[in-house]
Design a protein around this motif. Structure first.
Motif, PDB file in Angstrom:
ATOM      1  N   VAL A   1      34.638   0.373  25.703  1.00  9.01           N
ATOM      2  CA  VAL A   1      35.816   0.650  26.211  1.00  9.01           C
ATOM      3  C   VAL A   1      35.639   1.965  25.506  1.00  9.01           C
ATOM      4  O   VAL A   1      35.284   2.905  25.934  1.00  9.01           O
ATOM      5  CB  VAL A   1      36.499   0.135  26.739  1.00  9.01           C
ATOM      6  CG1 VAL A   1      37.728   0.929  27.773  1.00  9.01           C
ATOM      7  CG2 VAL A   1      35.464  -1.038  28.298  1.00  9.01           C
ATOM      8  N   ALA A   2      36.051   1.536  24.239  1.00  7.50           N
ATOM      9  CA  ALA A   2      37.015   2.518  23.536  1.00  7.50           C
ATOM     10  C   ALA A   2      35.392   3.510  23.512  1.00  7.50           C
ATOM     11  O   ALA A   2      35.836   4.774  23.127  1.00  7.50           O
ATOM     12  CB  ALA A   2      36.560   2.060  22.111  1.00  7.50           C
ATOM     13  N   ALA A   3      34.413   3.540  22.964  1.00  7.73           N
ATOM     14  CA  ALA A   3      33.651   4.645  23.004  1.00  7.73           C
ATOM     15  C   ALA A   3      33.047   5.029  23.991  1.00  7.73           C
ATOM     16  O   ALA A   3      33.448   6.584  23.982  1.00  7.73           O
ATOM     17  CB  ALA A   3      31.879   3.937  22.459  1.00  7.73           C
ATOM     18  N   ALA A   4      33.331   4.546  24.930  1.00 11.85           N
ATOM     19  CA  ALA A   4      32.572   5.648  26.405  1.00 11.85           C
ATOM     20  C   ALA A   4      34.577   6.023  26.152  1.00 11.85           C
ATOM     21  O   ALA A   4      34.012   7.705  27.142  1.00 11.85           O
ATOM     22  CB  ALA A   4      32.854   4.465  27.451  1.00 11.85           C
ATOM     23  N   ARG A   5      35.347   6.025  26.297  1.00 12.61           N
ATOM     24  CA  ARG A   5      36.705   6.634  26.480  1.00 12.61           C
ATOM     25  C   ARG A   5      36.671   7.597  25.503  1.00 12.61           C
ATOM     26  O   ARG A   5      37.316   8.822  25.557  1.00 12.61           O
ATOM     27  CB  ARG A   5      37.739   6.347  25.917  1.00 12.61           C
ATOM     28  CG  ARG A   5      39.121   6.773  26.083  1.00 12.61           C
ATOM     29  CD  ARG A   5      39.565   7.182  26.391  1.00 12.61           C
ATOM     30  NE  ARG A   5      40.118   7.297  27.661  1.00 12.61           N
ATOM     31  CZ  ARG A   5      40.534   7.900  29.380  1.00 12.61           C
ATOM     32  NH1 ARG A   5      39.605   8.389  29.428  1.00 12.61           N
ATOM     33  NH2 ARG A   5      40.757   6.563  30.226  1.00 12.61           N
ATOM     34  N   GLN A   6      36.025   7.868  23.773  1.00 15.60           N
ATOM     35  CA  GLN A   6      35.713   8.840  23.581  1.00 15.60           C
ATOM     36  C   GLN A   6      35.006  10.112  23.710  1.00 15.60           C
ATOM     37  O   GLN A   6      34.934  11.229  23.674  1.00 15.60           O
ATOM     38  CB  GLN A   6      35.144   8.273  21.786  1.00 15.60           C
ATOM     39  CG  GLN A   6      36.151   7.795  21.452  1.00 15.60           C
ATOM     40  CD  GLN A   6      36.102   7.539  19.642  1.00 15.60           C
ATOM     41  OE1 GLN A   6      34.276   7.140  19.249  1.00 15.60           O
ATOM     42  NE2 GLN A   6      36.766   6.772  19.099  1.00 15.60           N
TER      43      GLN A   6
ATOM     44  N   ASN B   1      25.820  -2.268  19.936  1.00 18.60           N
ATOM     45  CA  ASN B   1      26.162  -1.553  18.922  1.00 18.60           C
ATOM     46  C   ASN B   1      27.536  -0.679  19.447  1.00 18.60           C
ATOM     47  O   ASN B   1      27.897   0.277  18.638  1.00 18.60           O
ATOM     48  CB  ASN B   1      25.857  -0.537  17.312  1.00 18.60           C
ATOM     49  CG  ASN B   1      24.155   0.283  18.346  1.00 18.60           C
ATOM     50  OD1 ASN B   1      25.222   0.913  19.992  1.00 18.60           O
ATOM     51  ND2 ASN B   1      23.183   0.449  17.957  1.00 18.60           N
ATOM     52  N   ALA B   2      27.936  -0.075  20.560  1.00 15.59           N
ATOM     53  CA  ALA B   2      28.492   0.566  21.056  1.00 15.59           C
ATOM     54  C   ALA B   2      27.952   1.589  20.663  1.00 15.59           C
ATOM     55  O   ALA B   2      29.527   2.841  21.068  1.00 15.59           O
ATOM     56  CB  ALA B   2      30.314   0.446  20.509  1.00 15.59           C
ATOM     57  N   GLU B   3      27.278   2.113  20.906  1.00 17.89           N
ATOM     58  CA  GLU B   3      26.767   3.562  21.361  1.00 17.89           C
ATOM     59  C   GLU B   3      26.300   4.086  22.324  1.00 17.89           C
ATOM     60  O   GLU B   3      26.184   3.027  22.842  1.00 17.89           O
ATOM     61  CB  GLU B   3      25.459   3.959  19.810  1.00 17.89           C
ATOM     62  CG  GLU B   3      25.379   3.698  18.819  1.00 17.89           C
ATOM     63  CD  GLU B   3      24.233   4.290  18.218  1.00 17.89           C
ATOM     64  OE1 GLU B   3      23.295   4.133  18.830  1.00 17.89           O
ATOM     65  OE2 GLU B   3      24.248   3.654  17.004  1.00 17.89           O
ATOM     66  N   VAL B   4      26.736   4.931  22.845  1.00 23.62           N
ATOM     67  CA  VAL B   4      26.637   5.548  24.245  1.00 23.62           C
ATOM     68  C   VAL B   4      25.653   6.458  24.394  1.00 23.62           C
ATOM     69  O   VAL B   4      25.125   7.107  23.723  1.00 23.62           O
ATOM     70  CB  VAL B   4      27.666   7.050  24.765  1.00 23.62           C
ATOM     71  CG1 VAL B   4      27.875   7.689  25.080  1.00 23.62           C
ATOM     72  CG2 VAL B   4      28.811   6.402  24.411  1.00 23.62           C
ATOM     73  N   THR B   5      24.166   5.359  25.646  1.00 16.98           N
ATOM     74  CA  THR B   5      22.793   6.670  25.813  1.00 16.98           C
ATOM     75  C   THR B   5      23.516   7.246  26.235  1.00 16.98           C
ATOM     76  O   THR B   5      22.463   8.242  26.571  1.00 16.98           O
ATOM     77  CB  THR B   5      22.205   5.102  26.372  1.00 16.98           C
ATOM     78  OG1 THR B   5      23.479   4.555  27.390  1.00 16.98           O
ATOM     79  CG2 THR B   5      22.274   3.963  24.963  1.00 16.98           C
TER      80      THR B   5
END
Length: 448
Positions: free
Chosen positions: A58-63, A106-110
């Protein structure tokens, strides 16, 4: 009377049925095609079951989306799938949310794509959905699909009765390959219609639940009979928690980081084992809601309300406890959308839609084949013989009128167009009657 009803409805409603069936054919296959078009966003090259916490995703998506309103999270349902973090952002259409896709390993946005409705349709399927539903004309365009759904069951049942009561030789379930061209066309039209009659009735009934006018009546009927889908209670008590002291989340603020992991763990402990959506509290003093979103059979649609501070499950709603009508509604909608049994459901819907397209074309072909071919440069096919309804018993006609009025009130577009058909039939009869009288008078003058 059934012949005339089937004839007029088929001729005048046929174009609507043709469009709704053709667009439905494409939409039925859309979920599978969608997985191919958006493969790089929906899937990752990892079959590992090890994932980082949902809160990190969620934090990665928020960025990626710092200004959107965080609405919900759909954790990756299995290895190789991505997590969807859903935001509300300006400029999206009704029922649309911006989905930010995150690799759970790995919390990377695709990628990020607008998702539509509870099924999470992506732009390709969304475009087909609006085409099928309203021809991309908004609310006025919904009239076309409601008109098709309102008449499909009438045309289908009338055709079935005519096919099995008509004086014909040969099988009613196998098309004939011999005889005149019109007889062969009729055989294909009737035989294939027999095979898909139940599917046509199913599509008509479920399609009406989404319609503009009839859909409102369906909703009111379900509410009056207490057939609505139950939901969990999301309200916290006066202390702001489920029996615990503390502070509620400020309105419009993101939930605490740990709340996402805590809510998912609480849902799993309450036996919500399938794919889920974790919806953030809608306002201060309300809970998280975790809802199973799996559409395939057997249906899993349990939901729980979770205290955002403690992770305690405050309310549970099981699909097994739904009223039968609510279960049927859920199964019907998922089946209509091609989601209930996955690919077999989609292939079956595509086949039925293709048959309906063929039946409409065969219907118009039969009308063309009935046209007079002598003494006229161009005339369309003759309608069925007039006046035979006058021989029907009065009680039967009275009952038919009462039933037609009742159905017309519940299905307004059906009622209005049925009245229009009757007026049209009357005007045609008056015109032909006057033409016959004029021809007879001219004949008398010639004799004199």
């Amino acid at each position: 009377m059934l012949v005339r009803l089937h004839f007029y409805a088929g001729v005048l409603v046929g174009p609507f049925l043709l469009v709704v069936a053709a667009s439905g054919f494409l939409y039925a296959l859309a979920p599978t095609i969608e997985n191919v078009i958006y493969r790089d966003t929906l899937f990752v090259d990892s079959d590992s079951s090890t994932t980082v916490p949902v809160s990190e995703q969620v934090a990665a998506a928020r960025q990626q989306q710092p200004d959107g309103t965080l609405l919900a999270v759909r954790p990756a349902p299995g290895p190789g799938d991505t997590t969807r973090v859903l935001f509300g952002v300006p400029g999206l259409g009704e029922s649309e949310r911006l989905a930010v896709f995150v690799n759970p390993a790995n919390a990377e946005v695709t990628g990020e794509i607008a998702a539509y409705g509870s099924s999470g349709a992506l732009p390709f399927r969304t475009w087909l959905s609006h085409l099928h539903r309203s021809l991309h004309l908004g609310e006025p365009g919904r009239i076309y699909s409601e008109l098709a759904a309102s008449w499909l069951w009438v045309i289908a049942l009338a055709g079935l009765v005519l096919w099995f009561t008509g004086r014909r030789n040969g099988s009613r379930r196998k098309p004939q390959r011999s005889g005149s061209a019109r007889r062969r066309t009729l055989s294909w039209h009737g035989a294939l219609g027999t095979w898909v009659i139940l599917a046509m009735l199913f599509l008509s009934a479920t399609g009406l639940t989404w319609s503009r006018f009839a859909g409102e009546n369906v909703g009111e009927l379900k509410a009056a009979l207490d057939w609505t889908t139950p939901t969990v209670s999301t309200k916290l008590d006066a202390t702001g928690h489920g029996g615990h002291e503390g502070h509620t989340m400020p309105a419009g603020a993101d939930p605490a980081v740990t709340s996402w992991d805590q809510s998912l763990a609480s849902a799993r402990s309450a036996q919500l084992d399938g794919p889920v959506e974790i919806a953030a509290p809608k306002k201060a003093g309300t809970t998280f809601v975790v809802q199973e979103i799996g559409k395939q059979w057997p249906t899993q649609a349990d939901s729980v309300a979770v205290d955002p501070a403690t992770g305690k499950v405050l309310d549970v709603q099981r699909f097994d406890d739904y009223p039968l009508a609510a279960k049927l509604s859920r199964w019907g909608i998922d089946g209509h959308m091609g989601l209930l049994f996955g690919l077999p459901n989609q292939l079956l819907l595509a086949m039925v839609a293709g048959v309906i397209v063929a039946m409409v074309i065969w219907g118009y072909r039969m009308w063309w084949q009935r046209r007079p071919t002598r003494g006229h440069a161009f005339r369309l096919g003759r309608p069925a013989r007039r006046g035979t309804w006058r021989g029907a018993p009065i009680p039967a006609l009275a009952a038919l009128v009462v039933v037609a009025i009742g159905i017309g009130i519940f299905l307004p577009l059906f009622g209005v167009t049925l009245l229009a058909f009757l007026v049209l039939d009357l005007l045609v009869g008056l015109y032909r009657g006057r033409s016959s009288e004029s021809t007879a008078e001219q004949g008398d003058e010639l004799l004199v």
